[in-house]
Design a protein around this motif. Structure first.
Motif, PDB file in Angstrom:
ATOM      1  N   MET A  29     -11.673   6.598   5.302  1.00  0.00           N
ATOM      2  CA  MET A  29     -12.603   5.690   5.968  1.00  0.00           C
ATOM      3  C   MET A  29     -13.503   4.976   4.976  1.00  0.00           C
ATOM      4  N   HIS A  30     -13.414   5.381   3.712  1.00  0.00           N
ATOM      5  CA  HIS A  30     -14.279   4.804   2.681  1.00  0.00           C
ATOM      6  C   HIS A  30     -13.487   4.390   1.440  1.00  0.00           C
ATOM      7  N   GLY A  31     -12.310   3.796   1.682  1.00  0.00           N
ATOM      8  CA  GLY A  31     -11.604   3.120   0.597  1.00  0.00           C
ATOM      9  C   GLY A  31     -10.676   3.957  -0.243  1.00  0.00           C
ATOM     10  N   LEU A  32     -10.186   5.085   0.263  1.00  0.00           N
ATOM     11  CA  LEU A  32      -9.241   5.898  -0.500  1.00  0.00           C
ATOM     12  C   LEU A  32      -8.018   5.057  -0.881  1.00  0.00           C
ATOM     13  N   ALA A  33      -7.710   4.990  -2.171  1.00  0.00           N
ATOM     14  CA  ALA A  33      -6.633   4.111  -2.666  1.00  0.00           C
ATOM     15  C   ALA A  33      -5.273   4.789  -2.552  1.00  0.00           C
ATOM     16  N   ALA A  34      -4.858   5.074  -1.320  1.00  0.00           N
ATOM     17  CA  ALA A  34      -3.577   5.733  -1.068  1.00  0.00           C
ATOM     18  C   ALA A  34      -2.647   4.777  -0.348  1.00  0.00           C
ATOM     19  N   ASP A  35      -1.378   4.792  -0.746  1.00  0.00           N
ATOM     20  CA  ASP A  35      -0.370   4.015  -0.031  1.00  0.00           C
ATOM     21  C   ASP A  35      -0.033   4.657   1.308  1.00  0.00           C
ATOM     22  N   SER A  43      -2.720   7.516  21.213  1.00  0.00           N
ATOM     23  CA  SER A  43      -3.576   6.339  21.076  1.00  0.00           C
ATOM     24  C   SER A  43      -4.228   6.239  19.702  1.00  0.00           C
ATOM     25  N   PHE A  44      -4.157   7.303  18.908  1.00  0.00           N
ATOM     26  CA  PHE A  44      -4.713   7.257  17.556  1.00  0.00           C
ATOM     27  C   PHE A  44      -3.921   6.285  16.674  1.00  0.00           C
ATOM     28  N   GLY A  45      -2.606   6.281  16.846  1.00  0.00           N
ATOM     29  CA  GLY A  45      -1.775   5.344  16.109  1.00  0.00           C
ATOM     30  C   GLY A  45      -1.128   5.880  14.853  1.00  0.00           C
ATOM     31  N   ALA A  46      -1.218   7.183  14.607  1.00  0.00           N
ATOM     32  CA  ALA A  46      -0.527   7.763  13.446  1.00  0.00           C
ATOM     33  C   ALA A  46       0.954   7.914  13.763  1.00  0.00           C
ATOM     34  N   ARG A  47       1.772   7.929  12.732  1.00  0.00           N
ATOM     35  CA  ARG A  47       3.201   8.172  12.898  1.00  0.00           C
ATOM     36  C   ARG A  47       3.425   9.680  12.910  1.00  0.00           C
ATOM     37  N   ASP A  67      -1.686  -0.027   8.687  1.00  0.00           N
ATOM     38  CA  ASP A  67      -0.754   0.182   9.792  1.00  0.00           C
ATOM     39  C   ASP A  67       0.598   0.708   9.302  1.00  0.00           C
ATOM     40  N   GLY A  68       1.062   1.767   9.947  1.00  0.00           N
ATOM     41  CA  GLY A  68       2.366   2.335   9.611  1.00  0.00           C
ATOM     42  C   GLY A  68       2.363   3.285   8.436  1.00  0.00           C
ATOM     43  N   HIS A  69       1.201   3.513   7.838  1.00  0.00           N
ATOM     44  CA  HIS A  69       1.138   4.375   6.653  1.00  0.00           C
ATOM     45  C   HIS A  69       0.162   5.538   6.823  1.00  0.00           C
ATOM     46  N   VAL A  70      -0.152   5.837   8.084  1.00  0.00           N
ATOM     47  CA  VAL A  70      -0.932   7.030   8.408  1.00  0.00           C
ATOM     48  C   VAL A  70      -0.023   7.956   9.204  1.00  0.00           C
ATOM     49  N   TRP A  71       0.104   9.198   8.743  1.00  0.00           N
ATOM     50  CA  TRP A  71       1.072  10.138   9.310  1.00  0.00           C
ATOM     51  C   TRP A  71       0.365  11.412   9.771  1.00  0.00           C
ATOM     52  N   GLN A 111      -8.778   2.618  11.206  1.00  0.00           N
ATOM     53  CA  GLN A 111     -10.021   2.860  10.472  1.00  0.00           C
ATOM     54  C   GLN A 111      -9.776   3.431   9.078  1.00  0.00           C
ATOM     55  N   LEU A 112      -8.520   3.697   8.765  1.00  0.00           N
ATOM     56  CA  LEU A 112      -8.175   4.330   7.494  1.00  0.00           C
ATOM     57  C   LEU A 112      -7.571   3.320   6.529  1.00  0.00           C
TER      58      LEU A 112
END
Length: 383
Positions: A166-172, A229-233, A194-198, A189-190
């Motif tokens: 939520m504060h700019g973590l430089a992760a793919d 509804s969170f939207g994680a994969r 989109d598509g890169h939160v699991w 929010q991360l």
């Protein structure tokens, strides 16, 4: 081993030597690197450390593993097996990988107590994680290496990762396993995008069930990474665990979870298996929105569907055996199916207990929040 840090007689110095010895024994052939060590550290002053299997400056793919509650530099607290197992899984698809076991924050000491139910340690650790990942990125970029970097948070470590995200973590890619909540109420929010939160969770993970995966959600909602509804994969994490060990099985060799973590960390997204709704540790979101009884009813439906599936497949095999005249095999498969169904029923009972307790706690938390809001906007506003 690259190690430029001086030794000392302190307890954390002895722990550090022990952890380096452990790392040497688990070395997968690409070298072990000490990226940081602080004998003091934040909070309870238990020390911090980051150890890499493989050179993160030159690796094409880097995974950063953030452990959760009870993680320390002590004998049992700094689990290098998880990083070593993930490195082996990533290497199964090709070389050029590194995995960092990162303990740069003060993890709660126990699953019980005030420390583990507070987000303070995660709030303190998040900027440290952001800064360290920025440093890993910068070192690689300086070497001309545009790498794929994944950050994985387990248990309370997922809360640290979520807050950092939520504060700019430089992760793919950002990955949550066995999460009690990640601060965010939506993947948007991360920082990974989109598509890169699991999110992955074993079916009987009591930490996810007891917290509804939303204990640390900052906006006051009951939405966490395991809600649709969170939207994680959602990725598969099916195993043979029961409630007692389901929370600690995510990095086990040969598990669906570890295979998926390896594929995510190396960008092989097409090979990641999806989680079936009946294998989610939480009931469907629509059911869980009904106070107290919703979770119980939803869990019964979800686990009942799993039991019915097991009986169906076992019955198919039994009928097939009978049709071929394999009576011994038919009897064996029938007995096995009944045994599986009995285990399913026992596991459902445990799930109902934990899910219902979690729902009661969540309801109490919501009521308390509502009372606080009412006070702040009525009598409390006079003071």
């Amino acid at each position: 081993m690259q190690d430029q840090l001086s030794e000392g007689p302190s307890r954390t110095g002895r722990h550090r030597r022990g952890r380096l010895g452990d790392a040497d024994g688990k070395n997968k052939g690409d070298g072990v690197y000490v990226l940081s060590w602080d004998p003091d550290g934040p909070g309870q002053k238990q020390g911090t450390m980051a150890v890499a299997f493989g050179n993160p400056d030159t690796a094409k793919n880097v995974a950063v593993c953030v452990p959760g509650t009870t993680a320390t530099l002590g004998d049992d607290g700094f689990d290098l097996d998880r990083a070593a197992n993930l490195k082996g899984q990533m290497d199964s698809g090709g070389s050029g990988n590194a995995v960092i076991q990162w303990l740069g924050y003060d993890a709660p000491d126990s699953l019980l107590g005030s420390q583990v139910v507070s987000a303070k340690d995660a709030d303190d650790g998040a900027p440290r994680l952001v800064a360290d990942v920025d440093g890993y990125r910068a070192a690689a970029e300086q070497a001309g290496n545009h790498q794929h970097l994944t950050v994985i948070g387990h248990s309370y470590g997922s809360t640290v990762v979520g807050k950092a995200g939520m504060h700019g973590l430089a992760a793919d890619d950002i990955v949550f396993v066995g999460s009690p909540g990640v601060g965010a109420s939506n993947a948007d929010q991360l920082s990974a995008g989109d598509g890169h939160v699991w999110a992955g969770a074993t079916r009987h993970d009591p930490v996810v069930q007891a917290t509804q995966g939303s204990w640390f959600t900052e906006d006051g909602s009951s939405r966490g990474p395991y809600d649709s509804s969170f939207g994680a994969r959602q990725f598969g994490a099916v195993d043979n665990s029961w409630t007692g060990n389901a929370h600690s099985e995510y990095y086990e060799p040969g598990s669906e979870s570890l295979r998926n973590l390896g594929d995510i960390a190396t960008g092989r997204y097409g090979q990641v298996s999806e989680q079936h709704w009946q294998d989610n540790p939480l009931p469907p979101e629509a059911a869980s929105s009904i106070p107290v009884i919703g979770n119980t009813a939803g869990t019964l439906v979800k686990d009942g569907a799993r039991t019915a599936t097991d009986i169906y497949h076992g019955g198919q095999q039994t009928v097939s055996d009978i049709s071929q005249g394999h009576w011994g095999d038919a009897a064996e498969h029938a007995a096995g199916t009944l045994g599986t169904a009995a285990v399913d029923v026992a596991e459902t009972a445990a799930d109902v207990v934990v899910d219902t307790a979690g729902s009661v706690v969540e309801t109490g938390k919501t009521v308390a929040r509502g009372v606080g809001w009412a006070w702040d906007h009525t009598l409390g506003s006079w003071f």
